[in-house]
Scaffold this active site. Structure first.
Site, mmCIF file in Angstrom:
data_model
loop_
_atom_site.group_PDB
_atom_site.id
_atom_site.type_symbol
_atom_site.label_atom_id
_atom_site.label_comp_id
_atom_site.label_asym_id
_atom_site.label_seq_id
_atom_site.Cartn_x
_atom_site.Cartn_y
_atom_site.Cartn_z
ATOM 1 N N GLU A 66 43.674 -5.762 -7.367
ATOM 2 C CA GLU A 66 44.348 -4.990 -8.430
ATOM 3 C C GLU A 66 44.757 -3.628 -7.827
ATOM 4 O O GLU A 66 44.013 -3.062 -7.024
ATOM 5 C CB GLU A 66 43.306 -4.804 -9.547
ATOM 6 C CG GLU A 66 43.747 -4.070 -10.776
ATOM 7 C CD GLU A 66 42.556 -3.940 -11.769
ATOM 8 O OE1 GLU A 66 41.383 -4.144 -11.382
ATOM 9 O OE2 GLU A 66 42.828 -3.615 -12.943
ATOM 10 N N LYS A 105 48.204 -7.230 -17.445
ATOM 11 C CA LYS A 105 46.782 -7.385 -17.797
ATOM 12 C C LYS A 105 46.562 -7.311 -19.310
ATOM 13 O O LYS A 105 46.961 -6.339 -19.971
ATOM 14 C CB LYS A 105 45.981 -6.286 -17.090
ATOM 15 C CG LYS A 105 44.474 -6.388 -17.234
ATOM 16 C CD LYS A 105 43.810 -5.272 -16.401
ATOM 17 C CE LYS A 105 42.312 -5.348 -16.356
ATOM 18 N NZ LYS A 105 41.729 -4.322 -15.460
ATOM 19 N N CYS A 121 41.257 -8.740 -13.018
ATOM 20 C CA CYS A 121 39.933 -8.132 -13.103
ATOM 21 C C CYS A 121 39.207 -8.394 -14.420
ATOM 22 O O CYS A 121 38.800 -9.509 -14.686
ATOM 23 C CB CYS A 121 40.035 -6.634 -12.786
ATOM 24 S SG CYS A 121 38.454 -5.975 -12.232
ATOM 25 N N VAL A 172 33.864 -3.023 -10.762
ATOM 26 C CA VAL A 172 32.804 -2.019 -10.594
ATOM 27 C C VAL A 172 31.492 -2.495 -11.218
ATOM 28 O O VAL A 172 30.421 -2.102 -10.777
ATOM 29 C CB VAL A 172 33.198 -0.637 -11.174
ATOM 30 C CG1 VAL A 172 34.270 0.020 -10.320
ATOM 31 C CG2 VAL A 172 33.657 -0.739 -12.614
#
Ligand code: ACM
Length: 263
Positions: A38, A109, A142, A169
Protein backbone atom coordinates in the site's frame (compact mmCIF):
# COMPACT_ATOMS: atom_id res chain seq x y z
CA UNK A 1 2.05 -19.24 -12.28
CA UNK A 2 4.83 -17.54 -10.40
CA UNK A 3 3.51 -14.95 -7.94
CA UNK A 4 5.52 -12.79 -5.60
CA UNK A 5 5.80 -9.68 -3.49
CA UNK A 6 8.43 -7.07 -2.85
CA UNK A 7 8.57 -6.16 0.84
CA UNK A 8 10.58 -3.01 1.49
CA UNK A 9 10.53 0.28 3.41
CA UNK A 10 9.37 3.17 1.22
CA UNK A 11 10.86 6.52 2.21
CA UNK A 12 8.17 9.13 2.89
CA UNK A 13 7.85 11.68 0.09
CA UNK A 14 10.74 10.30 -1.99
CA UNK A 15 8.74 9.03 -4.92
CA UNK A 16 11.58 8.70 -7.41
CA UNK A 17 13.79 6.86 -4.93
CA UNK A 18 10.98 4.45 -4.11
CA UNK A 19 10.23 3.78 -7.77
CA UNK A 20 13.90 3.25 -8.53
CA UNK A 21 14.15 0.74 -5.70
CA UNK A 22 11.24 -1.24 -7.11
CA UNK A 23 12.61 -1.26 -10.64
CA UNK A 24 16.02 -2.49 -9.46
CA UNK A 25 14.42 -5.18 -7.30
CA UNK A 26 12.43 -6.67 -10.17
CA UNK A 27 15.04 -6.34 -12.90
CA UNK A 28 15.20 -9.58 -14.94
CA UNK A 29 12.46 -11.14 -12.84
CA UNK A 30 10.60 -14.21 -14.06
CA UNK A 31 7.57 -13.39 -11.90
CA UNK A 32 4.16 -13.26 -13.60
CA UNK A 33 2.33 -11.47 -10.76
CA UNK A 34 4.02 -8.96 -8.45
CA UNK A 35 2.27 -7.32 -5.50
CA UNK A 36 3.73 -4.17 -3.94
CA UNK A 37 2.74 -2.57 -0.62
CA UNK A 38 0.00 0.00 0.00
CA UNK A 39 1.28 3.56 -0.74
CA UNK A 40 4.49 1.97 -2.04
CA UNK A 41 5.65 5.09 -3.88
CA UNK A 42 5.00 7.75 -1.24
CA UNK A 43 5.17 6.29 2.26
CA UNK A 44 2.18 6.09 4.59
CA UNK A 45 1.97 8.62 7.40
CA UNK A 46 0.44 11.75 5.90
CA UNK A 47 0.08 14.60 8.39
CA UNK A 48 -1.77 17.22 6.33
CA UNK A 49 -4.16 17.43 3.43
CA UNK A 50 -1.56 19.57 1.62
CA UNK A 51 0.85 16.63 1.68
CA UNK A 52 -1.83 14.33 0.36
CA UNK A 53 -2.57 16.80 -2.44
CA UNK A 54 1.11 17.09 -3.31
CA UNK A 55 1.89 13.37 -3.39
CA UNK A 56 -1.32 11.89 -4.78
CA UNK A 57 -1.84 11.40 -8.52
CA UNK A 58 -4.54 10.68 -11.04
CA UNK A 59 -4.46 7.03 -12.05
CA UNK A 60 -5.12 7.51 -15.78
CA UNK A 61 -1.76 8.59 -17.24
CA UNK A 62 -0.43 9.37 -13.75
CA UNK A 63 3.32 9.35 -13.13
CA UNK A 64 3.30 6.21 -10.97
CA UNK A 65 0.76 4.41 -13.16
CA UNK A 66 2.95 5.03 -16.20
CA UNK A 67 5.93 3.70 -14.26
CA UNK A 68 4.00 0.55 -13.32
CA UNK A 69 2.66 0.04 -16.86
CA UNK A 70 6.19 0.35 -18.29
CA UNK A 71 7.56 -2.07 -15.70
CA UNK A 72 4.76 -4.52 -16.53
CA UNK A 73 5.42 -4.21 -20.25
CA UNK A 74 9.21 -4.54 -20.00
CA UNK A 75 9.01 -7.61 -17.76
CA UNK A 76 5.85 -9.23 -19.17
CA UNK A 77 4.47 -8.95 -15.65
CA UNK A 78 1.16 -8.21 -13.92
CA UNK A 79 1.53 -5.76 -11.01
CA UNK A 80 -0.82 -4.70 -8.20
CA UNK A 81 0.45 -1.69 -6.22
CA UNK A 82 -0.99 0.83 -3.78
CA UNK A 83 -0.86 4.60 -4.19
CA UNK A 84 -2.69 7.75 -3.06
CA UNK A 85 -5.06 8.67 -5.89
CA UNK A 86 -6.35 12.12 -6.77
CA UNK A 87 -9.65 12.36 -8.62
CA UNK A 88 -10.61 16.03 -8.90
CA UNK A 89 -10.86 17.30 -5.32
CA UNK A 90 -11.13 13.80 -3.85
CA UNK A 91 -8.37 11.54 -2.59
CA UNK A 92 -8.53 7.75 -2.36
CA UNK A 93 -6.31 5.03 -0.98
CA UNK A 94 -6.14 3.05 -4.22
CA UNK A 95 -4.46 0.12 -5.89
CA UNK A 96 -3.50 0.07 -9.54
CA UNK A 97 -3.51 -3.13 -11.59
CA UNK A 98 -1.24 -3.14 -14.63
CA UNK A 99 -0.33 -5.82 -17.14
CA UNK A 100 1.95 -6.28 -20.14
CA UNK A 101 -0.50 -4.22 -22.26
CA UNK A 102 -0.84 -1.34 -19.78
CA UNK A 103 -3.32 -0.21 -17.11
CA UNK A 104 -6.00 -2.83 -16.38
CA UNK A 105 -7.95 -1.20 -13.57
CA UNK A 106 -8.07 0.35 -10.13
CA UNK A 107 -9.59 -0.46 -6.77
CA UNK A 108 -10.29 2.15 -4.07
CA UNK A 109 -9.92 0.91 -0.47
CA UNK A 110 -13.31 0.19 1.05
CA UNK A 111 -12.42 0.17 4.77
CA UNK A 112 -10.17 3.07 5.75
CA UNK A 113 -7.87 2.59 8.76
CA UNK A 114 -7.16 5.09 11.55
CA UNK A 115 -6.10 8.58 10.34
CA UNK A 116 -6.58 7.66 6.69
CA UNK A 117 -10.13 8.80 7.53
CA UNK A 118 -8.86 12.37 7.95
CA UNK A 119 -7.63 12.65 4.38
CA UNK A 120 -9.13 10.00 2.11
CA UNK A 121 -12.65 9.22 0.99
CA UNK A 122 -13.99 5.69 1.48
CA UNK A 123 -13.58 3.76 -1.76
CA UNK A 124 -16.51 3.80 -4.18
CA UNK A 125 -15.38 1.19 -6.72
CA UNK A 126 -16.57 -1.84 -4.78
CA UNK A 127 -14.55 -5.03 -4.93
CA UNK A 128 -13.43 -6.03 -8.39
CA UNK A 129 -12.07 -9.12 -10.11
CA UNK A 130 -10.27 -9.20 -13.45
CA UNK A 131 -10.14 -12.26 -15.70
CA UNK A 132 -6.57 -12.30 -17.04
CA UNK A 133 -4.15 -14.69 -18.74
CA UNK A 134 -2.69 -15.56 -15.31
CA UNK A 135 -6.05 -16.17 -13.59
CA UNK A 136 -8.88 -14.25 -11.97
CA UNK A 137 -7.26 -11.54 -9.86
CA UNK A 138 -9.12 -9.60 -7.14
CA UNK A 139 -7.80 -6.78 -4.99
CA UNK A 140 -8.27 -5.63 -1.42
CA UNK A 141 -6.08 -3.18 0.50
CA UNK A 142 -4.62 -3.76 3.96
CA UNK A 143 -7.35 -3.23 6.65
CA UNK A 144 -10.00 -4.58 4.23
CA UNK A 145 -8.83 -8.02 5.44
CA UNK A 146 -10.39 -7.37 8.87
CA UNK A 147 -13.86 -7.56 7.30
CA UNK A 148 -14.63 -11.13 6.17
CA UNK A 149 -17.04 -9.65 3.65
CA UNK A 150 -14.12 -8.31 1.58
CA UNK A 151 -12.59 -11.66 0.67
CA UNK A 152 -16.00 -13.34 0.58
CA UNK A 153 -17.22 -10.80 -1.98
CA UNK A 154 -14.08 -11.19 -4.08
CA UNK A 155 -14.34 -15.00 -3.94
CA UNK A 156 -18.04 -14.91 -4.87
CA UNK A 157 -17.09 -12.70 -7.83
CA UNK A 158 -14.74 -15.47 -8.96
CA UNK A 159 -11.36 -14.34 -7.63
CA UNK A 160 -8.77 -17.09 -7.56
CA UNK A 161 -5.90 -14.92 -6.32
CA UNK A 162 -6.36 -11.95 -4.01
CA UNK A 163 -3.67 -9.33 -4.28
CA UNK A 164 -3.37 -7.50 -0.96
CA UNK A 165 -1.14 -4.40 -0.86
CA UNK A 166 -0.65 -3.56 2.81
CA UNK A 167 0.96 -1.31 5.40
CA UNK A 168 0.07 -3.45 8.41
CA UNK A 169 0.74 -2.13 11.90
CA UNK A 170 -1.55 -4.38 13.98
CA UNK A 171 -0.23 -7.91 14.61
CA UNK A 172 -3.25 -10.00 13.55
CA UNK A 173 -3.28 -10.26 9.77
CA UNK A 174 -0.51 -12.83 9.19
CA UNK A 175 -2.30 -15.34 11.45
CA UNK A 176 -5.76 -14.52 10.07
CA UNK A 177 -5.04 -14.84 6.35
CA UNK A 178 -4.78 -18.66 6.29
CA UNK A 179 -8.34 -18.81 7.67
CA UNK A 180 -9.58 -16.18 5.23
CA UNK A 181 -8.05 -18.22 2.38
CA UNK A 182 -9.44 -21.51 3.68
CA UNK A 183 -13.00 -20.23 4.15
CA UNK A 184 -12.99 -18.87 0.59
CA UNK A 185 -10.65 -21.43 -1.01
CA UNK A 186 -8.50 -18.76 -2.67
CA UNK A 187 -4.87 -17.73 -2.79
CA UNK A 188 -3.76 -14.46 -1.21
CA UNK A 189 -0.58 -12.48 -1.77
CA UNK A 190 -0.11 -9.97 1.05
CA UNK A 191 2.66 -7.46 0.32
CA UNK A 192 3.43 -5.54 3.48
CA UNK A 193 6.12 -2.97 4.19
CA UNK A 194 8.82 -2.78 6.85
CA UNK A 195 10.29 0.08 8.90
CA UNK A 196 8.93 2.83 11.12
CA UNK A 197 7.43 6.23 10.33
CA UNK A 198 7.35 8.89 13.04
CA UNK A 199 6.29 12.02 11.27
CA UNK A 200 4.31 13.18 14.33
CA UNK A 201 5.96 13.56 17.73
CA UNK A 202 3.42 11.47 19.60
CA UNK A 203 2.82 8.82 16.97
CA UNK A 204 5.25 6.21 15.76
CA UNK A 205 3.99 3.64 13.27
CA UNK A 206 5.94 0.39 13.10
CA UNK A 207 5.08 -1.78 10.12
CA UNK A 208 5.17 -5.51 10.80
CA UNK A 209 6.58 -7.02 7.57
CA UNK A 210 5.70 -10.74 7.34
CA UNK A 211 4.42 -10.49 3.79
CA UNK A 212 3.19 -13.87 2.69
CA UNK A 213 1.53 -16.03 0.08
CA UNK A 214 -1.19 -18.36 1.37
CA UNK A 215 -2.88 -21.24 -0.48
CA UNK A 216 -6.61 -22.14 -0.68
CA UNK A 217 -5.91 -24.89 1.85
CA UNK A 218 -4.43 -22.45 4.40
CA UNK A 219 -0.80 -23.31 3.77
CA UNK A 220 1.66 -20.45 4.10
CA UNK A 221 3.73 -21.03 0.96
CA UNK A 222 6.27 -18.31 1.73
CA UNK A 223 6.60 -15.69 4.45
CA UNK A 224 9.02 -12.78 4.78
CA UNK A 225 10.66 -11.66 8.02
CA UNK A 226 9.41 -8.78 10.18
CA UNK A 227 12.12 -6.33 9.21
CA UNK A 228 14.00 -7.28 6.06
CA UNK A 229 13.63 -6.08 2.52
CA UNK A 230 12.72 -9.15 0.44
CA UNK A 231 11.50 -10.13 -3.01
CA UNK A 232 9.95 -13.56 -2.60
CA UNK A 233 7.89 -15.80 -4.85
CA UNK A 234 5.98 -19.06 -4.99
CA UNK A 235 4.56 -21.23 -7.73
CA UNK A 236 0.75 -21.22 -7.49
CA UNK A 237 -2.11 -22.83 -9.44
CA UNK A 238 -4.95 -20.28 -9.57
CA UNK A 239 -7.40 -22.62 -11.34
CA UNK A 240 -7.42 -24.94 -8.28
CA UNK A 241 -9.21 -22.11 -6.43
CA UNK A 242 -12.30 -22.79 -8.58
CA UNK A 243 -12.87 -26.00 -6.60
CA UNK A 244 -14.86 -25.30 -3.44
CA UNK A 245 -15.58 -28.97 -2.62
CA UNK A 246 -14.47 -30.40 0.71
CA UNK A 247 -15.91 -33.89 0.14
CA UNK A 248 -18.69 -35.44 -1.99
CA UNK A 249 -21.33 -33.83 0.29
CA UNK A 250 -19.90 -30.40 0.96
CA UNK A 251 -19.13 -27.53 -1.36
CA UNK A 252 -18.43 -24.47 0.76
CA UNK A 253 -20.08 -22.11 -1.70
CA UNK A 254 -23.06 -24.27 -2.67
CA UNK A 255 -23.68 -25.02 1.02
CA UNK A 256 -23.98 -21.37 1.97
CA UNK A 257 -27.37 -20.35 3.44
CA UNK A 258 -27.58 -16.62 2.71
CA UNK A 259 -31.31 -16.59 3.55
CA UNK A 260 -30.33 -17.35 7.17
CA UNK A 261 -27.42 -14.93 7.45
CA UNK A 262 -27.88 -11.38 8.74
CA UNK A 263 -25.39 -9.83 6.31
C1 ACM B 1 -3.89 -0.30 7.12
O1 ACM B 1 -5.00 -0.47 6.60
N1 ACM B 1 -2.95 0.39 6.51
C2 ACM B 1 -3.58 -0.89 8.42
Amino acid sequence: MKAGFYQFGPIFGKKDENLKKVSSAVRDTDLELLVLPEFFSTGYQFISIEEVAELSEPVEKGYTTEFLSDLSHENNLYIVAGLPERDGDNFYNSAVFSGPDGLIGIYRKTHLFFEEKLYFKPGDTGFRVWDTKIGNIGIMICFDWFFPESMRTLALLGAEVIAHPSNLVLPYCPDAMPVRCLENRVYAVTANRIGTEKRKEAQSLKFIGQSQIVSPKAHILIKASEDEEMLMSAEIEPETAKNKELNPFNDIFKDRRPEIYRC
